[in-house]
Motif scaffolding. Structure first.
Motif, PDB file in Angstrom:
ATOM      1  N   PHE A   1      15.242  17.932 -12.370  1.00  0.00           N
ATOM      2  CA  PHE A   1      14.405  17.628 -11.216  1.00  0.00           C
ATOM      3  C   PHE A   1      14.581  18.682 -10.129  1.00  0.00           C
ATOM      4  CE2 PHE A   1      13.638  15.418  -7.166  1.00  0.00           C
ATOM      5  CZ  PHE A   1      12.365  14.918  -7.404  1.00  0.00           C
ATOM      6  N   GLY A   2      13.473  19.114  -9.519  1.00  0.00           N
ATOM      7  CA  GLY A   2      13.508  20.074  -8.417  1.00  0.00           C
ATOM      8  C   GLY A   2      12.176  20.778  -8.283  1.00  0.00           C
TER       9      GLY A   2
ATOM     10  N   ARG B   1       9.766  17.087 -12.503  1.00  0.00           N
ATOM     11  CA  ARG B   1      10.757  16.939 -13.570  1.00  0.00           C
ATOM     12  C   ARG B   1      10.305  17.789 -14.753  1.00  0.00           C
ATOM     13  NH1 ARG B   1      10.515  11.986 -11.119  1.00  0.00           N
ATOM     14  NH2 ARG B   1      12.520  11.048 -10.540  1.00  0.00           N
ATOM     15  N   ILE B   2      11.118  18.744 -15.125  1.00  0.00           N
ATOM     16  CA  ILE B   2      10.801  19.533 -16.320  1.00  0.00           C
ATOM     17  C   ILE B   2      11.274  18.754 -17.537  1.00  0.00           C
ATOM     18  CG2 ILE B   2      11.326  21.634 -17.602  1.00  0.00           C
ATOM     19  CD1 ILE B   2      11.234  23.212 -15.194  1.00  0.00           C
ATOM     20  N   GLU B   3      10.320  18.318 -18.351  1.00  0.00           N
ATOM     21  CA  GLU B   3      10.637  17.486 -19.507  1.00  0.00           C
ATOM     22  C   GLU B   3      10.654  18.285 -20.807  1.00  0.00           C
ATOM     23  OE1 GLU B   3       7.846  14.304 -19.443  1.00  0.00           O
ATOM     24  OE2 GLU B   3       8.700  13.384 -17.642  1.00  0.00           O
ATOM     25  N   GLY B   4       9.964  19.414 -20.842  1.00  0.00           N
ATOM     26  CA  GLY B   4       9.936  20.201 -22.064  1.00  0.00           C
ATOM     27  C   GLY B   4       9.522  21.630 -21.789  1.00  0.00           C
TER      28      GLY B   4
ATOM     29  N   SER C   1       6.493  16.392 -15.021  1.00  0.00           N
ATOM     30  CA  SER C   1       5.970  15.167 -14.438  1.00  0.00           C
ATOM     31  C   SER C   1       6.320  15.152 -12.957  1.00  0.00           C
ATOM     32  CB  SER C   1       6.546  13.937 -15.140  1.00  0.00           C
ATOM     33  OG  SER C   1       7.950  13.878 -15.003  1.00  0.00           O
ATOM     34  N   PHE C   2       5.508  14.442 -12.181  1.00  0.00           N
ATOM     35  CA  PHE C   2       5.720  14.391 -10.738  1.00  0.00           C
ATOM     36  C   PHE C   2       4.978  13.194 -10.178  1.00  0.00           C
ATOM     37  CE2 PHE C   2       2.015  16.915 -11.691  1.00  0.00           C
ATOM     38  CZ  PHE C   2       1.069  16.531 -10.761  1.00  0.00           C
TER      39      PHE C   2
ATOM     40  N   ALA D   1       0.835  -1.210   0.000  1.00  0.00           N
ATOM     41  CA  ALA D   1       0.000   0.000   0.000  1.00  0.00           C
ATOM     42  C   ALA D   1       0.858   1.243   0.000  1.00  0.00           C
ATOM     43  CB  ALA D   1      -0.924  -0.016   1.230  1.00  0.00           C
ATOM     44  N   LEU D   2       1.980   1.194   0.744  1.00  0.00           N
ATOM     45  CA  LEU D   2       2.879   2.341   0.790  1.00  0.00           C
ATOM     46  C   LEU D   2       3.491   2.617  -0.572  1.00  0.00           C
ATOM     47  CD1 LEU D   2       4.425   4.464   2.444  1.00  0.00           C
ATOM     48  CD2 LEU D   2       6.128   2.691   2.935  1.00  0.00           C
ATOM     49  N   SER D   3       3.976   1.563  -1.254  1.00  0.00           N
ATOM     50  CA  SER D   3       4.629   1.750  -2.544  1.00  0.00           C
ATOM     51  C   SER D   3       3.644   2.146  -3.618  1.00  0.00           C
ATOM     52  CB  SER D   3       5.355   0.462  -2.954  1.00  0.00           C
ATOM     53  OG  SER D   3       4.418  -0.594  -3.106  1.00  0.00           O
ATOM     54  N   GLY D   4       2.353   1.784  -3.456  1.00  0.00           N
ATOM     55  CA  GLY D   4       1.366   2.113  -4.478  1.00  0.00           C
ATOM     56  C   GLY D   4       0.584   3.371  -4.180  1.00  0.00           C
ATOM     57  N   GLY D   5       0.987   4.113  -3.133  1.00  0.00           N
ATOM     58  CA  GLY D   5       0.225   5.280  -2.745  1.00  0.00           C
ATOM     59  C   GLY D   5       0.401   6.464  -3.667  1.00  0.00           C
ATOM     60  N   ALA D   6       1.445   6.461  -4.496  1.00  0.00           N
ATOM     61  CA  ALA D   6       1.688   7.580  -5.396  1.00  0.00           C
ATOM     62  C   ALA D   6       1.681   7.078  -6.828  1.00  0.00           C
ATOM     63  CB  ALA D   6       3.038   8.226  -5.078  1.00  0.00           C
ATOM     64  N   ARG D   7       1.301   7.937  -7.744  1.00  0.00           N
ATOM     65  CA  ARG D   7       1.293   7.572  -9.146  1.00  0.00           C
ATOM     66  C   ARG D   7       1.931   8.698  -9.945  1.00  0.00           C
ATOM     67  NH1 ARG D   7      -2.755  10.367 -11.698  1.00  0.00           N
ATOM     68  NH2 ARG D   7      -4.279  11.377 -10.342  1.00  0.00           N
ATOM     69  N   ALA D   8       2.541   8.338 -11.038  1.00  0.00           N
ATOM     70  CA  ALA D   8       3.198   9.326 -11.875  1.00  0.00           C
ATOM     71  C   ALA D   8       2.153  10.117 -12.650  1.00  0.00           C
ATOM     72  CB  ALA D   8       4.161   8.638 -12.830  1.00  0.00           C
ATOM     73  N   ALA D   9       2.354  11.412 -12.724  1.00  0.00           N
ATOM     74  CA  ALA D   9       1.438  12.281 -13.466  1.00  0.00           C
ATOM     75  C   ALA D   9       2.256  13.215 -14.335  1.00  0.00           C
ATOM     76  CB  ALA D   9       0.558  13.089 -12.508  1.00  0.00           C
TER      77      ALA D   9
END
Length: 218
Positions: free
Chosen positions: A160-161, A110-113, A183-184, A17-25
């Motif tokens: 990243f920052g 993360r600034i990707e573009g 992304s974050f 549950a801890l590892s799945g609590g966040a998702r990439a957006a």
């Protein structure tokens, strides 16, 4: 033995549950305004929000080896710019000091573009990241792809920052920033508390105490 298996299962469920609590957006922030918008003009700061992500943009000037807050953010149909003096044109340029936009996020991203507007063939952009002292430091210079009205720069690898600056690299640069792609990890609370590794260690510690008590009773 059955109790031991139950304890292992409970710990595994907690860690899953801890590892799945966040998702990439991934979010595309568009800074362009429609014609006739009431937000056209300039301000000391501009705020944006999309989903759970919040961003504040301010302006500065690179001069005499540091960044000075002697500027305002300008908003136009083509995106964000900087005005730092009476005769300044309102775009990000290097004519009167080197203009800079400062992007402060409410979390690490993360600034990707980066989207640029009004780019000429000789335009370069400087990227600033947060240094060890907490101040922005120049990290890279990019030769902007000449796309006329709109141009996109893909950052690979991403930076990243939670604090970034993008500005003119030289006196002959002149452009606006039309948008950002970032992304974050979504779903992570900003409330201070133990990080994921601290929670994992706490769970394993509780498991060890339970097994120790079981061994003592045996």
């Amino acid at each position: 033995m059955l109790r031991f298996h139950k304890l292992i299962f409970a710990a595994a469920v907690g860690l899953a549950a801890l590892s799945g609590g966040a998702r990439a957006a991934t979010v595309d922030l568009d800074f362009r305004l429609p014609a006739g918008s009431s937000e056209l003009g300039r301000a000391d700061s501009v705020s944006f929000a999309q989903g759970s992500l919040a961003l504040t943009v301010t302006a500065g000037v690179q001069a005499f080896g540091r960044i000075w807050p002697w500027a305002q953010v300008t908003r136009a149909r083509s995106g964000l710019g900087v005005r730092n003096a009476f005769m300044d044109g309102g775009q990000i340029d290097g004519r009167i000091g080197r203009d800079l936009l400062i992007f402060s996020f409410d979390r690490a991203v993360r600034i990707e573009g980066v989207g640029f507007a009004r780019v000429d063939s000789d335009d370069d952009a400087a990227l600033f990241v947060e240094g060890g002292t907490g101040a922005l430091e120049r990290a890279a210079v990019f030769d902007l792809p000449s796309g006329g009205w709109l141009s996109t720069l893909t950052l690979d690898p991403a930076w990243f920052g939670d604090l970034f600056g993008i500005g003119a690299a030289g006196w002959n640069d002149d452009f606006r920033i039309s948008g950002l792609r970032v992304s974050f990890e979504d779903g992570i609370s900003a409330t201070p508390g133990p990080g994921p590794f601290g929670l994992i260690l706490a769970a394993l510690g509780a498991l060890a105490l339970a097994l120790r008590g079981r061994g003592a009773r045996a």
